[in-house]
Design an enzyme around this catalytic site. Sequence first.
Site, PDB file in Angstrom:
ATOM      1  N   ASN A   9      -4.123  22.147  10.152  1.00  0.00           N
ATOM      2  CA  ASN A   9      -3.117  22.734   9.264  1.00  0.00           C
ATOM      3  C   ASN A   9      -3.606  24.134   8.888  1.00  0.00           C
ATOM      4  O   ASN A   9      -4.516  24.273   8.076  1.00  0.00           O
ATOM      5  CB  ASN A   9      -2.972  21.853   8.012  1.00  0.00           C
ATOM      6  CG  ASN A   9      -2.089  22.493   6.957  1.00  0.00           C
ATOM      7  OD1 ASN A   9      -1.344  23.441   7.239  1.00  0.00           O
ATOM      8  ND2 ASN A   9      -2.162  21.986   5.730  1.00  0.00           N
ATOM      9  N   TRP A  10      -2.980  25.134   9.500  1.00  0.00           N
ATOM     10  CA  TRP A  10      -3.436  26.512   9.250  1.00  0.00           C
ATOM     11  C   TRP A  10      -3.028  27.030   7.873  1.00  0.00           C
ATOM     12  O   TRP A  10      -3.450  28.088   7.467  1.00  0.00           O
ATOM     13  CB  TRP A  10      -2.859  27.454  10.320  1.00  0.00           C
ATOM     14  CG  TRP A  10      -3.548  27.375  11.648  1.00  0.00           C
ATOM     15  CD1 TRP A  10      -4.479  26.456  12.055  1.00  0.00           C
ATOM     16  CD2 TRP A  10      -3.367  28.269  12.759  1.00  0.00           C
ATOM     17  NE1 TRP A  10      -4.882  26.732  13.345  1.00  0.00           N
ATOM     18  CE2 TRP A  10      -4.211  27.829  13.801  1.00  0.00           C
ATOM     19  CE3 TRP A  10      -2.557  29.387  12.973  1.00  0.00           C
ATOM     20  CZ2 TRP A  10      -4.273  28.479  15.038  1.00  0.00           C
ATOM     21  CZ3 TRP A  10      -2.620  30.030  14.204  1.00  0.00           C
ATOM     22  CH2 TRP A  10      -3.472  29.585  15.213  1.00  0.00           C
ATOM     23  N   LYS A  11      -2.157  26.281   7.189  1.00  0.00           N
ATOM     24  CA  LYS A  11      -1.617  26.755   5.904  1.00  0.00           C
ATOM     25  C   LYS A  11      -1.078  28.179   6.082  1.00  0.00           C
ATOM     26  O   LYS A  11      -0.557  28.501   7.144  1.00  0.00           O
ATOM     27  CB  LYS A  11      -2.667  26.672   4.798  1.00  0.00           C
ATOM     28  CG  LYS A  11      -3.352  25.318   4.731  1.00  0.00           C
ATOM     29  CD  LYS A  11      -4.085  25.120   3.451  1.00  0.00           C
ATOM     30  CE  LYS A  11      -4.878  23.835   3.527  1.00  0.00           C
ATOM     31  NZ  LYS A  11      -5.337  23.370   2.246  1.00  0.00           N
ATOM     32  N   HIS A  95       2.898  17.627   1.961  1.00  0.00           N
ATOM     33  CA  HIS A  95       1.534  18.080   1.670  1.00  0.00           C
ATOM     34  C   HIS A  95       1.398  18.304   0.162  1.00  0.00           C
ATOM     35  O   HIS A  95       2.348  18.722  -0.498  1.00  0.00           O
ATOM     36  CB  HIS A  95       1.237  19.384   2.437  1.00  0.00           C
ATOM     37  CG  HIS A  95      -0.220  19.756   2.406  1.00  0.00           C
ATOM     38  ND1 HIS A  95      -0.799  20.368   1.312  1.00  0.00           N
ATOM     39  CD2 HIS A  95      -1.218  19.577   3.306  1.00  0.00           C
ATOM     40  CE1 HIS A  95      -2.091  20.549   1.557  1.00  0.00           C
ATOM     41  NE2 HIS A  95      -2.371  20.075   2.765  1.00  0.00           N
ATOM     42  N   GLU A  97       0.141  20.538  -1.525  1.00  0.00           N
ATOM     43  CA  GLU A  97       0.460  21.896  -2.003  1.00  0.00           C
ATOM     44  C   GLU A  97       1.969  22.069  -2.151  1.00  0.00           C
ATOM     45  O   GLU A  97       2.435  22.793  -3.034  1.00  0.00           O
ATOM     46  CB  GLU A  97      -0.157  22.927  -1.040  1.00  0.00           C
ATOM     47  CG  GLU A  97      -1.679  22.980  -1.201  1.00  0.00           C
ATOM     48  CD  GLU A  97      -2.453  23.384   0.039  1.00  0.00           C
ATOM     49  OE1 GLU A  97      -1.853  23.917   0.993  1.00  0.00           O
ATOM     50  OE2 GLU A  97      -3.682  23.146   0.057  1.00  0.00           O
ATOM     51  N   GLU A 167      -4.763  12.143   1.739  1.00  0.00           N
ATOM     52  CA  GLU A 167      -5.495  13.353   1.356  1.00  0.00           C
ATOM     53  C   GLU A 167      -5.708  13.354  -0.154  1.00  0.00           C
ATOM     54  O   GLU A 167      -4.809  13.739  -0.915  1.00  0.00           O
ATOM     55  CB  GLU A 167      -4.687  14.596   1.736  1.00  0.00           C
ATOM     56  CG  GLU A 167      -4.391  14.707   3.213  1.00  0.00           C
ATOM     57  CD  GLU A 167      -4.219  16.169   3.627  1.00  0.00           C
ATOM     58  OE1 GLU A 167      -4.992  16.620   4.471  1.00  0.00           O
ATOM     59  OE2 GLU A 167      -3.336  16.852   3.076  1.00  0.00           O
ATOM     60  N   GLY A 173      -9.598  21.542   0.260  1.00  0.00           N
ATOM     61  CA  GLY A 173     -10.028  22.930   0.106  1.00  0.00           C
ATOM     62  C   GLY A 173     -11.119  23.116  -0.935  1.00  0.00           C
ATOM     63  O   GLY A 173     -11.421  24.234  -1.335  1.00  0.00           O
ATOM     64  N   SER A 211     -11.386  18.486   3.146  1.00  0.00           N
ATOM     65  CA  SER A 211     -12.699  19.065   3.434  1.00  0.00           C
ATOM     66  C   SER A 211     -13.445  18.354   4.558  1.00  0.00           C
ATOM     67  O   SER A 211     -14.664  18.152   4.486  1.00  0.00           O
ATOM     68  CB  SER A 211     -13.552  19.124   2.159  1.00  0.00           C
ATOM     69  OG  SER A 211     -12.942  19.954   1.191  1.00  0.00           O
ATOM     70  N   GLY A 232      -7.764  21.362   7.324  1.00  0.00           N
ATOM     71  CA  GLY A 232      -7.317  22.663   6.829  1.00  0.00           C
ATOM     72  C   GLY A 232      -8.298  23.752   7.238  1.00  0.00           C
ATOM     73  O   GLY A 232      -8.294  24.240   8.371  1.00  0.00           O
ATOM     74  N   GLY A 233      -9.177  24.138   6.311  1.00  0.00           N
ATOM     75  CA  GLY A 233     -10.085  25.275   6.521  1.00  0.00           C
ATOM     76  C   GLY A 233     -10.819  25.250   7.854  1.00  0.00           C
ATOM     77  O   GLY A 233     -10.902  26.281   8.543  1.00  0.00           O
TER      78      GLY A 233
HETATM   79  C1  PEP Z   1      -5.238  20.195   4.308  1.00  0.00           C
HETATM   80  O1  PEP Z   1      -4.776  21.317   4.241  1.00  0.00           O
HETATM   81  O2  PEP Z   1      -4.483  19.264   4.535  1.00  0.00           O
HETATM   82  C2  PEP Z   1      -6.683  20.016   4.115  1.00  0.00           C
HETATM   83  C3  PEP Z   1      -7.160  18.802   4.197  1.00  0.00           C
HETATM   84  O3  PEP Z   1      -7.441  21.128   3.856  1.00  0.00           O
HETATM   85  P1  PEP Z   1      -9.054  21.242   3.897  1.00  0.00           P
HETATM   86  O4  PEP Z   1      -9.511  20.599   5.170  1.00  0.00           O
HETATM   87  O5  PEP Z   1      -9.341  22.697   3.855  1.00  0.00           O
HETATM   88  O6  PEP Z   1      -9.559  20.513   2.703  1.00  0.00           O
END
Ligand code: PEP
Length: 253
Positions: A9-11, A95, A97, A167, A173, A211, A232-233
Amino acid sequence: MRQPFVAGNWKMHGALERNRGLVADIAEGAAEIDGVQIAICPPFVYLDQLHALLGGSGVALGAQNGCAEPEGAFTGEVAMPMLQDFACRYVIVGHSERRQYYHEDDALVGRKAARAVSCGITPIICIGETLAQREAEATESVVTGQLQGLLDSAGHEVLGKAVIAYEPIWAIGTGRTATPEQAQAVHAGIRRWLGEHDIAADALPLLYGGSVKPDNAAELFAQADIDGGLIGGASLEAASFLDICRAAARVDR
Ligand code: PEP
């Protein structure tokens, strides 16, 4: 038999020039990884670019959101049938966010999931608890409450065709990950709930997100009910994303 699945997930990250190198590196590395479904979910404006770059690579394309309505006067929205035009195989819905900043609730997320399925796109439905809810020992009731809200909105058939991503919001994040035991306990509870509600629990992929990094992926993915990750990251760097995909490939089921 559930195939391991890793989705990036590049956000709200990306740029035309940078995407070219990143996607080329991921596609090259992914060609050496067997038995894992890999997907990338860039921002909408890069779907066309990634559709072209990923062609023939085996890495699937996904979007980060989609509208519950099929078309019409919904300024700023992107319809699920439009995602079909770019061969999106997946769309992330719900998600945290989007739930937090855009007030999306289970009823809306369920309608988005249903619209995705009606377009032949697999929804990756996100659920998870806040830190306060975990500390109040409400994780299970929060997560099953979300599942019930999704079931009420989307129905059995849609949920049975989805991917569920657990999640925990406090792990997204933040660099703070659920321990493999914490994550497994929630995943097992989700699978149990799905079975009790006549949804093909054994077949449904359950991803963990929050994470996930190369150094914790193997332990998380080794858990019996964790079928991969929503990343994500660490999906913004080819080396770390590919290491996570390799960790999924090594899981012995
Ligand atoms: C996400 O965006 O769904 C996520 C899990 O981010 P991260 O891996 O950065 O925590």
